[in-house]
Design an enzyme around this catalytic site. Structure first.
Site, PDB file in Angstrom:
ATOM      1  N   ASP A 349       0.957  -1.291  -0.007  1.00  0.00           N
ATOM      2  CA  ASP A 349       0.185   0.009  -0.234  1.00  0.00           C
ATOM      3  C   ASP A 349       0.741   1.294   0.002  1.00  0.00           C
ATOM      4  OD1 ASP A 349      -2.573   1.255   0.100  1.00  0.00           O
ATOM      5  OD2 ASP A 349      -2.551   1.238   1.966  1.00  0.00           O
ATOM      6  N   ASP A 427      -9.035  -1.604   2.619  1.00  0.00           N
ATOM      7  CA  ASP A 427      -8.695  -1.403   3.879  1.00  0.00           C
ATOM      8  C   ASP A 427      -9.785  -1.656   4.870  1.00  0.00           C
ATOM      9  OD1 ASP A 427      -6.577   0.570   2.968  1.00  0.00           O
ATOM     10  OD2 ASP A 427      -8.154   2.114   2.353  1.00  0.00           O
TER      11      ASP A 427
END
Length: 519
Positions: A349, A427
């Site tokens: 990420d 997420d």
């Protein structure tokens, strides 16, 4: 002392939460009917009122047949006290506004057929301008005259936008409820499986079979993350082709996931099933109705996926179902696998958000480019300037990989192009896999208070709050895993260490097998 520090922190957040926007609202009325349109202005040139009630009302004088680069052919007595509308082009903004001001105009609107940009001039010319000036879409003035007539009154105002938008609260609720429900569902399935196994003489070491897909090998985890990296890079380079493949897969997967979620709810509330047979095959009426409804929702989303005003509701519904089903279906065997997977995805990420902008041609991260689409329409900002399309844009395909909630308080910005708060499915799913493991572990150790599950959910909530707080204070989007992964991993590890169960928590489904092999 603590109270004073708290007041200072709140004051800083409040001051940082106000945005002086370049977009504003043009309120046009014919005395009985009114409409509002998007305009773009320069707040450092001439400020506008912040509310409609305090904005002065002026007659509108339509002079779109002229560029107003000079005063020839325009009578001051006609212009005096009005807001002019003229066409863009032939001369710069400052020349137009100075001519309008010399004629006695109370304001200037410049109709544009091209992209609306923040009107600007040389620094020496700012002080000479004392009337408001803004750009508007050419088709908007045509629409106003067609709908409202020729005798129009206008007001220009720029409501301040707060960074603390209610959409953030909605997004926070969506994320924490999805993670909590997904974790609870995974634990409930594990409890049902163990109870079923006990009823048929099953053995405890079969815990590993709780999910449809079971990750127990570090090598599998590494391969999984490597495939994700490769897929993201392929999406970056072949977006215009692969986006339709992903959309088709999402429609199928989300419809299946929604069916699975609703079917589980029906079972929970004790909804009976009525079945019938055709040629020896049995069909459940409940399942057929649910399948038809879920497929219909997915099809409606697929057809109207580029309609920003309302389709986000269906996308979020399908996204929640997709995340819930993913968390229930995928099982991580132990905390070691959780640590490896979450750490690798954290690096993934951060790399694709923060590092890749140094290698891309336009300086935009690969993650953002793929999530929003290379030709994402709507507002684009560069520093202190605003770029708004002057004409309706062709729909830009976007990947259905984010939760989207419109910014409810961004009135002016939504007139120019819908603005959304977004949160990636990853997420929710990535920390959710750890929450699901904690929920299953509570089942394995017969924890009535669900200590691991509750503590991990609280850690996820705190991580999300920190993510949004950093985003508000910095004014930049944040890779949420940067905060969620440390919060959830550390909280789970601390609970296991405090309870003296770290060895069992680390080994997970392999614990009893290791015990059996001890001589």
């Amino acid at each position: 002392m603590a109270k004073a520090v708290g007041i200072i922190i709140l004051s800083v957040i409040f001051l940082a939460s106000q945005i002086n926007c370049q977009e504003a609202i043009l309120h046009i009325s014919n005395g009985s009917v009114d409409k509002e349109y998007c305009i773009v202005y320069n707040r450092t040139w001439t400020p506008l009122s912040e509310a409609l009630d305090t904005a002065r009302q002026y007659p509108l004088l339509n002079l779109i047949s002229t560029m107003l680069c000079d005063a020839s052919g325009v009578r001051p007595e006609v212009v005096n006290g009005t807001v002019l509308v003229v066409m863009r082009g032939d001369c710069d903004f400052s020349q137009k506004v100075l001519v309008a001001q010399s004629l006695g105009a109370a304001g200037l609107l410049i109709a544009s057929n091209t992209t609306l940009i923040t009107p600007s001039a040389n620094d020496s010319e700012y002080a000479k301008v004392h009337i408001p000036v803004a750009l508007m879409r050419y088709h908007d003035i045509l629409d106003a005259t067609q709908v409202l007539g020729e005798r129009l009154l206008v007001q220009l105002y720029a409501p301040p936008q707060s960074k603390i938008d209610p959409s953030i609260i909605v997004m926070l609720l969506i994320s924490i409820l999805t993670v909590a429900l997904g974790g609870y569902w995974s634990g409930a399935c594990e409890r049902d499986r163990l109870d079923t196994g006990a009823a048929y003489g099953g053995r405890g070491e079969d815990k590993a079979d709780g999910g449809d897909l079971f990750l127990y090998s570090p090598l599998k985890v590494v391969i999984f993350v490597a495939l994700m990296c490769g897929m993201l890079v392929l999406m970056y380079y072949f977006y215009n082709v692969l986006v339709y493949v992903i959309i088709a897969i999402f429609c199928l997967a989300s419809a299946t996931a929604l069916f699975s979620c609703l079917d589980a709810v029906m079972d929970k509330i004790g909804c009976g099933t009525l079945s019938f047979s055709i040629r020896g095959k049995s069909f459940s009426v409940r399942s057929l109705i649910l399948a038809a409804g879920c497929i219909s929702i997915a099809v409606v989303w697929g057809v109207y996926r580029n309609e920003d005003r309302w389709i986000w509701i269906l996308q979020d519904l399908l996204g929640i179902a997709f995340c819930l089903n993913f968390m229930k279906t995928i099982s991580l065997s132990n905390f070691k696998i959780c640590v490896i997977l979450l750490t690798l995805l954290l690096v993934y990420d951060v790399f694709f958000v923060f590092i890749t902008p140094f290698f891309t041609k336009n300086g935009v991260s690969i993650m953002v480019q793929v999530a929003l689409g290379p030709d994402a329409s709507g507002e684009k900002t560069q520093g202190n300037m605003v770029d708004v399309p002057a004409e309706p844009q062709a729909p830009s395909e976007k990947l259905p990989v984010v939760m989207r909630v419109p910014r409810f308080l961004a009135w002016a910005q939504n007139l120019c192009g819908m603005q959304f708060s977004i949160l990636g499915y990853g997420d929710i799913i990535v920390p959710g896999l750890l929450v699901a493991y904690c929920s299953r572990f509570d089942v394995w150790i017969n924890s009535t208070k669900k200590v691991y599950f509750v503590s991990c959910c609280i850690a996820y909530l705190l991580g999300m709050i920190v993510t949004f707080a950093v985003m508000l204070l910095t004014g930049m989007g944040q890779p949420a895993l940067l905060y969620l992964v440390p919060f959830t991993l550390l909280a789970s590890a601390l609970v296991a260490a405090y309870r003296g169960e770290m060895r069992r928590f680390w080994a997970g489904t392999m614990y009893e097998r290791e015990e059996l092999t001890v001589p």
